[in-house]
Design a protein around this motif. Structure first.
Motif, PDB file in Angstrom:
ATOM      1  N   THR A   9       0.845  -1.190   0.000  1.00  0.00           N
ATOM      2  CA  THR A   9       0.000   0.000   0.000  1.00  0.00           C
ATOM      3  C   THR A   9       0.882   1.242   0.000  1.00  0.00           C
ATOM      4  N   LEU A  10       0.778   2.025  -1.058  1.00  0.00           N
ATOM      5  CA  LEU A  10       1.567   3.244  -1.202  1.00  0.00           C
ATOM      6  C   LEU A  10       0.668   4.354  -1.734  1.00  0.00           C
ATOM      7  N   PRO A  11       0.984   5.604  -1.410  1.00  0.00           N
ATOM      8  CA  PRO A  11       0.148   6.708  -1.908  1.00  0.00           C
ATOM      9  C   PRO A  11       0.278   6.946  -3.404  1.00  0.00           C
ATOM     10  N   ILE A  12       1.421   6.555  -3.989  1.00  0.00           N
ATOM     11  CA  ILE A  12       1.642   6.819  -5.412  1.00  0.00           C
ATOM     12  C   ILE A  12       2.243   5.592  -6.088  1.00  0.00           C
ATOM     13  N   VAL A  13       1.654   5.200  -7.211  1.00  0.00           N
ATOM     14  CA  VAL A  13       2.192   4.141  -8.056  1.00  0.00           C
ATOM     15  C   VAL A  13       2.389   4.721  -9.453  1.00  0.00           C
ATOM     16  N   ILE A  14       3.600   4.613  -9.973  1.00  0.00           N
ATOM     17  CA  ILE A  14       3.924   5.129 -11.304  1.00  0.00           C
ATOM     18  C   ILE A  14       4.028   3.944 -12.252  1.00  0.00           C
ATOM     19  N   ILE A  15       3.192   3.920 -13.260  1.00  0.00           N
ATOM     20  CA  ILE A  15       3.210   2.839 -14.238  1.00  0.00           C
ATOM     21  C   ILE A  15       4.034   3.295 -15.440  1.00  0.00           C
ATOM     22  N   TYR A 190       4.192  -6.561 -15.083  1.00  0.00           N
ATOM     23  CA  TYR A 190       3.123  -6.269 -16.029  1.00  0.00           C
ATOM     24  C   TYR A 190       1.872  -5.892 -15.243  1.00  0.00           C
ATOM     25  N   ILE A 191       1.232  -4.809 -15.624  1.00  0.00           N
ATOM     26  CA  ILE A 191      -0.009  -4.391 -14.983  1.00  0.00           C
ATOM     27  C   ILE A 191      -1.165  -5.007 -15.761  1.00  0.00           C
ATOM     28  N   THR A 192      -1.937  -5.847 -15.090  1.00  0.00           N
ATOM     29  CA  THR A 192      -3.044  -6.526 -15.770  1.00  0.00           C
ATOM     30  C   THR A 192      -4.364  -5.792 -15.593  1.00  0.00           C
ATOM     31  N   SER A 193      -4.489  -5.014 -14.508  1.00  0.00           N
ATOM     32  CA  SER A 193      -5.721  -4.257 -14.317  1.00  0.00           C
ATOM     33  C   SER A 193      -5.521  -3.190 -13.254  1.00  0.00           C
ATOM     34  N   VAL A 194      -6.310  -2.136 -13.361  1.00  0.00           N
ATOM     35  CA  VAL A 194      -6.329  -1.063 -12.367  1.00  0.00           C
ATOM     36  C   VAL A 194      -7.788  -0.790 -12.038  1.00  0.00           C
ATOM     37  N   SER A 195      -8.136  -0.848 -10.758  1.00  0.00           N
ATOM     38  CA  SER A 195      -9.533  -0.643 -10.381  1.00  0.00           C
ATOM     39  C   SER A 195      -9.628   0.241  -9.150  1.00  0.00           C
ATOM     40  N   LYS A 196     -10.699   1.022  -9.081  1.00  0.00           N
ATOM     41  CA  LYS A 196     -10.928   1.883  -7.927  1.00  0.00           C
ATOM     42  C   LYS A 196     -11.481   1.059  -6.767  1.00  0.00           C
TER      43      LYS A 196
END
Length: 224
Positions: A9-15, A190-196
């Motif tokens: 858990t981090l406040p910022i993720v840079i893809i 690899y980023i497979t999905s991003v969800s709120k």
């Protein structure tokens, strides 16, 4: 490398770990740009604006105000602003030095992580190695570490203003190491999905059905 079953858990993720992601990580690590006390900018209107708040970091000022009237190769006014601060009048063939002074302010550090499929440098590592860059080599450099200084460590005497993509890629990779940013980077990701992610507000809320956005978790697939 992050284990597959690890929840972070981090406040910022840079893809993306290309030059933009690397530069953002540098700034999130506590490095802040200020107008150098002995610097002068050929654009007097911009220079006078910068002197109005010389005690403030550039990123703490009104960027829209500073960028007003500037023209450059990008449609993003903030990008044009930083281009002209790092390489004043470069589009017109001038080689003025940067007018920024970067200061390390530990209290400004923000925890973050930079995710990329390959090593730091992004797409530069997959470009054809025999071609030369269209832009000058020093236009590729990131804050705090000049491209020519990196080239000197490789005993590489750059006689041409344009360089090989492989050199740019290696510079970015070395930049992350020499600036101490490695802990923020994860390769082979690899980023497979991003969800709120949502959760119900406290029961005392006037609207019990109202939901509040809390974070954006990322489903990460690791590939080695």
């Amino acid at each position: 490398m992050l284990p597959v079953d690890t929840t972070l858990t981090l406040p910022i993720v840079i893809i993306g770990n290309g030059p933009s992601g690397i530069c953002l990580s540098y700034m999130l690590s506590g490095y802040r740009p200020y107008l150098s006390p002995d610097a002068e900018h050929p654009n007097l209107i911009l220079y006078n604006k910068l002197k109005e708040a010389i005690h403030l970091s550039i990123v703490d000022q009104e960027l829209e105000y500073l960028a007003e009237g500037l023209e450059g190769r990008s449609s993003n006014p903030v990008a044009v602003l930083f281009d002209t601060l790092l390489h004043p009048e470069a589009d017109f063939g001038f080689k003025y030095p940067p007018i920024l002074q970067w200061k390390f302010e530990p209290h400004q550090c923000i925890p973050h992580i930079v995710l990329g499929k390959g090593p730091p440098g992004g797409a530069w590592h997959s470009m054809e190695g025999s071609i030369l860059t269209i832009s000058f080599g020093n236009w590729m450099e990131l804050p705090g570490y000049a491209f020519k200084d990196w080239a000197a460590t490789k005993r590489r005497n750059i006689k041409c203003d344009r360089v090989l993509p492989e050199e740019v890629a290696n510079y970015y990779k070395h930049y992350v190491k020499i600036m101490g940013l490695q802990k923020n980077f994860r390769e082979n990701t690899y980023i497979t999905s991003v969800s709120k992610f949502y959760r119900d507000q406290d029961c005392e809320s006037e609207s019990p059905l109202q939901i509040e956005e809390q974070a954006i978790p990322i489903d990460i697939k690791m590939h080695v």
